[in-house]
Design a protein around this motif. Sequence first.
Motif, short mmCIF file in Angstrom:
data_model
loop_
_atom_site.label_atom_id
_atom_site.label_comp_id
_atom_site.label_asym_id
_atom_site.label_seq_id
_atom_site.Cartn_x
_atom_site.Cartn_y
_atom_site.Cartn_z
N PRO A 183 0.87 -1.09 0.01
CA PRO A 183 0.00 0.12 -0.03
C PRO A 183 0.62 1.30 0.04
CG PRO A 183 -0.93 -1.52 1.40
CD PRO A 183 0.17 -2.07 1.13
N SER A 184 1.95 1.37 0.53
CA SER A 184 2.85 2.26 0.69
C SER A 184 3.29 2.85 -0.58
CB SER A 184 3.91 2.19 1.78
OG SER A 184 4.93 1.29 1.22
N LEU A 185 3.62 1.84 -1.57
CA LEU A 185 3.92 2.20 -2.72
C LEU A 185 2.98 2.75 -3.54
CD1 LEU A 185 6.51 -0.90 -3.31
CD2 LEU A 185 7.07 1.57 -2.84
N GLY A 186 1.89 2.16 -3.45
CA GLY A 186 0.61 2.75 -4.16
C GLY A 186 0.30 4.07 -3.71
N GLU A 187 0.50 4.57 -2.60
CA GLU A 187 0.23 5.92 -2.20
C GLU A 187 1.17 6.91 -2.69
OE1 GLU A 187 0.60 5.68 2.15
OE2 GLU A 187 -1.20 4.74 2.44
N ASP A 188 2.55 6.34 -3.02
CA ASP A 188 3.65 7.12 -3.58
C ASP A 188 3.59 7.18 -4.95
OD1 ASP A 188 4.35 7.79 -1.10
OD2 ASP A 188 5.74 6.18 -0.68
N SER A 189 2.71 6.54 -5.66
CA SER A 189 2.82 6.25 -7.14
C SER A 189 2.38 7.70 -8.03
CB SER A 189 1.82 5.19 -7.64
OG SER A 189 2.35 4.16 -7.28
N ASP A 190 3.12 7.79 -9.00
CA ASP A 190 2.85 9.00 -9.89
C ASP A 190 1.57 8.75 -10.80
OD1 ASP A 190 4.75 10.46 -8.65
OD2 ASP A 190 6.44 9.30 -9.69
N CYS A 191 1.33 7.35 -11.13
CA CYS A 191 0.37 6.98 -12.26
C CYS A 191 0.05 5.54 -11.79
CB CYS A 191 0.96 7.12 -13.53
SG CYS A 191 -0.05 6.58 -14.78
N LEU A 192 -1.35 5.33 -11.95
CA LEU A 192 -1.90 4.09 -11.65
C LEU A 192 -2.33 3.44 -13.08
CD1 LEU A 192 -2.94 1.87 -9.26
CD2 LEU A 192 -5.24 3.05 -9.77
#
Length: 296
Positions: A54-63
């Motif tokens: 989840p932490s990497l998802g929160e920091d993502s610039d694009c999904l």
Amino acid sequence: MRFTLVGAGAVGALWGLKLFEAGHQVHFVTRKEESQITLGFEHQKPQTFSANQPSLGEDSDCLVVCVKAFQVIDAISAVKSHLHPDTPVVLMHNGMGTANDVLQTLDTNPLVLATTSHGALKISPSVLRHTGLGETRLGGANVSGKQCDFLADVFSHALPSAKWEKDIQTALWRKLAVNCMINPMTALRQCQNGELLSDSLREQLNTLSEEIALVMQAEGLNVASGDVLQHALQVAKATAENHSSMNRDVHFKRRSEIDFITGYLISRAESHDIAVPENRALYQAIKNLELSYDHA
């Protein structure tokens, strides 16, 4: 950039690997409870990617969402709580009809719709084959999404070529038209795409293209049935040795995206009071096959 790829099937794996090769950070979200996944192109050293963090998802610039059309809403709902409200979301799947539901689920995120003609095949859970070169089209589905045209350059640098479309609906309809012919026909015949070039199938393809063109014209697209037919034949020739995604779904007795491909065409035809009997027949044949899985 920091990318999160939702779905590690053929298309998700292709883009994840290509974005990684282009120097971006890549994180996957999968249906399995795994913290890492291994992926690589055949004849190349595989790479290990972080997954479901989840932490990497929160920091993502694009999904980038690369699941089946019928899985999109569940997939986005699963990651929504870990998604920054300003993070662009790219939908990349076959078929049409998910965008409105996604816009209701994500009321602040920029939404970008994408379609790609690159071919990819998972030859094992961790090994991918890039089966055909193609092109990718992207375009905004909401006001903030229309401001994400920089993504075309990012995607094109990773896997050429990618282009930004001010009117993405035209590109999506062109892809839908091809899918309405190639996917159900190759699925029912369990054949490779190239077999649709047979003279014996030309009459059916003519009828399908005529029906599809009528719906596209009613949707505001300036297209002739001959153009629809020729585009489908060009794709079938270029991907002659490939199996369509619906072919593989039927082969493995999985649910297909027929509701978002031919089903979407039929729903738009109904709204314009246009008869599409040949497309309806293909739709029903695939639905009957899917219903038979439980009884096989």
